[in-house]
Design a protein around this motif. Structure first.
Motif, mmCIF file in Angstrom:
data_model
loop_
_atom_site.group_PDB
_atom_site.id
_atom_site.type_symbol
_atom_site.label_atom_id
_atom_site.label_comp_id
_atom_site.label_asym_id
_atom_site.label_seq_id
_atom_site.Cartn_x
_atom_site.Cartn_y
_atom_site.Cartn_z
ATOM 1 N N GLU A 76 0.762 -1.129 -0.138
ATOM 2 C CA GLU A 76 -0.307 -0.010 0.018
ATOM 3 C C GLU A 76 1.085 0.971 -0.337
ATOM 4 O O GLU A 76 0.407 1.964 -0.482
ATOM 5 N N SER A 77 1.710 1.478 0.791
ATOM 6 C CA SER A 77 2.976 2.488 0.533
ATOM 7 C C SER A 77 3.645 2.659 -0.330
ATOM 8 O O SER A 77 3.689 3.470 -0.876
ATOM 9 N N ARG A 78 3.844 1.153 -0.555
ATOM 10 C CA ARG A 78 4.606 1.864 -2.064
ATOM 11 C C ARG A 78 3.538 2.070 -3.562
ATOM 12 O O ARG A 78 4.717 2.792 -4.339
ATOM 13 N N ALA A 79 2.392 1.585 -3.164
ATOM 14 C CA ALA A 79 1.915 1.892 -4.663
ATOM 15 C C ALA A 79 1.643 3.846 -4.104
ATOM 16 O O ALA A 79 1.793 4.709 -5.491
ATOM 17 N N THR A 80 1.615 3.951 -2.515
ATOM 18 C CA THR A 80 1.979 5.659 -2.472
ATOM 19 C C THR A 80 2.113 6.399 -3.015
ATOM 20 O O THR A 80 2.527 7.980 -3.354
ATOM 21 N N ILE A 81 3.753 5.478 -3.038
ATOM 22 C CA ILE A 81 4.905 6.684 -3.292
ATOM 23 C C ILE A 81 5.128 6.725 -4.532
ATOM 24 O O ILE A 81 4.999 7.840 -5.336
ATOM 25 N N LEU A 82 4.998 5.438 -5.705
ATOM 26 C CA LEU A 82 4.740 5.991 -6.873
ATOM 27 C C LEU A 82 4.406 7.238 -7.358
ATOM 28 O O LEU A 82 4.220 7.850 -8.390
ATOM 29 N N ALA A 83 2.999 6.930 -6.400
ATOM 30 C CA ALA A 83 1.696 8.105 -7.592
ATOM 31 C C ALA A 83 1.914 9.453 -6.686
ATOM 32 O O ALA A 83 2.115 10.296 -7.568
ATOM 33 N N ALA A 84 2.737 9.454 -5.812
ATOM 34 C CA ALA A 84 2.772 10.536 -5.402
ATOM 35 C C ALA A 84 4.507 11.588 -5.961
ATOM 36 O O ALA A 84 4.427 12.566 -6.074
ATOM 37 N N VAL A 85 5.078 10.370 -6.450
ATOM 38 C CA VAL A 85 6.639 11.439 -6.740
ATOM 39 C C VAL A 85 6.009 11.832 -8.446
ATOM 40 O O VAL A 85 6.548 12.621 -8.711
ATOM 41 N N ALA A 86 5.357 11.075 -9.277
ATOM 42 C CA ALA A 86 4.803 11.004 -10.219
ATOM 43 C C ALA A 86 3.904 12.330 -10.143
ATOM 44 O O ALA A 86 4.398 12.839 -11.068
ATOM 45 N N GLU A 87 2.886 12.817 -9.403
ATOM 46 C CA GLU A 87 2.482 13.938 -9.193
ATOM 47 C C GLU A 87 3.863 15.105 -9.056
ATOM 48 O O GLU A 87 3.599 16.537 -9.497
ATOM 49 N N GLY A 88 4.294 15.159 -8.721
ATOM 50 C CA GLY A 88 5.672 16.198 -8.163
ATOM 51 C C GLY A 88 6.581 16.277 -8.899
ATOM 52 O O GLY A 88 6.776 17.854 -9.670
ATOM 53 N N VAL A 89 6.789 15.011 -10.165
ATOM 54 C CA VAL A 89 7.630 15.700 -11.553
ATOM 55 C C VAL A 89 6.289 16.274 -12.479
ATOM 56 O O VAL A 89 6.639 17.380 -12.277
ATOM 57 N N ALA A 90 5.658 15.720 -12.336
ATOM 58 C CA ALA A 90 4.326 16.339 -13.025
ATOM 59 C C ALA A 90 4.415 18.211 -12.670
ATOM 60 O O ALA A 90 4.404 18.572 -13.629
ATOM 61 N N ALA A 91 4.352 18.704 -11.622
ATOM 62 C CA ALA A 91 4.251 19.373 -11.071
ATOM 63 C C ALA A 91 5.460 20.128 -10.900
ATOM 64 O O ALA A 91 5.559 21.309 -11.583
ATOM 65 N N ALA A 92 6.630 19.616 -10.865
ATOM 66 C CA ALA A 92 8.045 20.495 -11.518
ATOM 67 C C ALA A 92 7.900 20.558 -13.245
ATOM 68 O O ALA A 92 8.367 21.666 -13.353
ATOM 69 N N HIS A 93 7.219 19.754 -13.967
ATOM 70 C CA HIS A 93 7.488 19.756 -15.280
ATOM 71 C C HIS A 93 7.116 21.413 -15.783
ATOM 72 O O HIS A 93 6.672 21.960 -17.043
ATOM 73 N N ALA A 94 5.436 21.232 -14.810
ATOM 74 C CA ALA A 94 4.175 22.475 -15.224
ATOM 75 C C ALA A 94 4.512 24.013 -14.560
ATOM 76 O O ALA A 94 4.144 24.993 -14.983
ATOM 77 N N ASN A 95 5.821 23.481 -13.926
ATOM 78 C CA ASN A 95 6.711 24.962 -13.805
ATOM 79 C C ASN A 95 8.288 25.305 -13.960
ATOM 80 O O ASN A 95 9.028 26.135 -13.653
ATOM 81 N N GLY A 96 8.464 24.185 -15.194
ATOM 82 C CA GLY A 96 9.809 24.676 -15.596
ATOM 83 C C GLY A 96 10.745 23.876 -15.430
ATOM 84 O O GLY A 96 11.763 24.654 -16.598
ATOM 85 N N VAL A 97 10.535 23.459 -14.746
ATOM 86 C CA VAL A 97 11.515 22.672 -13.783
ATOM 87 C C VAL A 97 11.866 21.278 -14.717
ATOM 88 O O VAL A 97 10.708 20.037 -13.941
ATOM 89 N N MET A 98 12.400 21.014 -15.625
ATOM 90 C CA MET A 98 12.673 19.983 -16.301
ATOM 91 C C MET A 98 13.684 18.711 -15.836
ATOM 92 O O MET A 98 14.230 18.307 -16.089
ATOM 93 N N LEU A 99 13.148 17.964 -14.495
ATOM 94 C CA LEU A 99 14.066 17.261 -14.024
ATOM 95 C C LEU A 99 13.457 16.016 -14.351
ATOM 96 O O LEU A 99 12.549 15.996 -14.555
#
Length: 306
Positions: free
Chosen positions: A211-234
């Motif tokens: 359960e925690s592993r699934a949440t970790i994957l989803a949370a990181v994906a959201e964070g990366v999408a937020a960074a990209h939307a703000n022009g931070v192409m990590l």
């Protein structure tokens, strides 16, 4: 180099110890009088994988800092930054540089009100460190740090600081893409810190549960999408990799948010999850998992206040 470490808890002491080993004139500044007294009485006790040592480093309460230094390394909680810097105004001279290795986003602008932009540096470190008692820290994990001038410009002072930290045992590099590093650390912290805090468990527990592993994957994906939307192409893969390291190599480390809730203190979730969620929404992106973790930690804080 004269260095004042402002906020000398687990991480501040770890970095202060590295500067000391490299020959810098270090003062560990903290508001915890018992902690300061213990360091001045018996030295800073540092427990590393490579062995334990006791270092004769000066510690001081903020009002005891009376002379300008070359570098103020800021490790306070983000919501204490302004008051903490005001409390050591005597340390900030015309040539003083400020370096934030704090959690979250927006620390560069918090420092910019105290010195000119060219004297503001920011960094990110993924090293673990725990405060195990007054004057005693433990760091049994591996990692490295990176830093750079926050707003561009001459990196000479950043290079001096990085060289001293590396010489003192903490590998540190200059990174012109430092804001990608800061976002990456914020995403990692926004994922792992709340999960540990809410379950009251260390990362090893998260790694053992689907359960925690699934949440970790989803949370990181959201964070990366937020960074990209703000022009931070990590690149998101190193963040996923770091969560695995956290759940294995740092399995017993207590993240700061867990430490804060256990000690009935306010957390930095607003500057971490809150800042990412706000930046995401301003860029037209939703981050429901990170937002839910933010709200749940805020509820835990509310419980502590009642």
């Amino acid at each position: 180099m004269k260095v004042a470490v402002l906020g000398s808890g687990a991480m501040g002491c770890l970095f202060g110890a590295a500067f000391h080993r490299a020959g810098a004139d270090v003062t560990l500044v903290d508001v915890n009088a018992e902690h300061v007294g213990a360091i001045n009485t018996r030295g800073l006790e540092v427990d590393l994988r490579s062995g334990a040592e006791t270092l004769p480093i000066r510690a001081a309460l903020p009002h005891e800092v009376t002379e300008p230094v070359d570098l103020v390394l800021v490790f306070t909680k983000t919501f204490h930054t302004k008051a903490a810097l005001e409390g050591i105004a005597a340390a900030i001279g015309d040539d003083t540089h400020l370096l934030s290795l704090q959690n979250g986003l927006g620390n560069d602008r918090r420092l910019a009100g105290f010195v000119s932009d060219e004297r503001v540096m920011v960094g990110a470190s993924m090293l673990p460190s725990d405060l195990v008692g007054p004057g005693r820290i433990r760091s049994h994990g591996e990692g490295y740090s990176r830093l750079y001038p926050a707003f561009g410009g001459d990196p000479a002072m950043a290079q001096r600081a990085a060289d001293l930290l590396t010489q003192g045992g903490l590998e540190t590099v200059l990174d012109p893409k430092i804001h990608e590093g800061i976002w990456s650390k914020a995403i990692f912290n926004a994922t792992m810190n709340p999960l540990c805090a809410l379950t009251r468990r260390t990362p090893g527990f998260l790694g053992a549960n689907a359960e925690s592993r699934a949440t970790i994957l989803a949370a990181v994906a959201e964070g990366v999408a937020a960074a990209h939307a703000n022009g931070v192409m990590l690149d998101g893969q190193p963040i996923y990799d770091l969560t695995e390291v956290s759940m294995t190599d740092h399995a017993d480390h207590e993240p700061s948010m867990l430490q804060d809730l256990n000690a009935k203190r306010r957390t930095e979730v607003d500057a971490i999850n809150g800042a990412i969620v706000t930046a995401a929404k301003e860029a037209g992106v939703e981050a429901p998992v990170l937002e839910t973790l933010w709200h749940l930690v805020k509820l835990e804080e509310t419980k502590l206040a009642n």
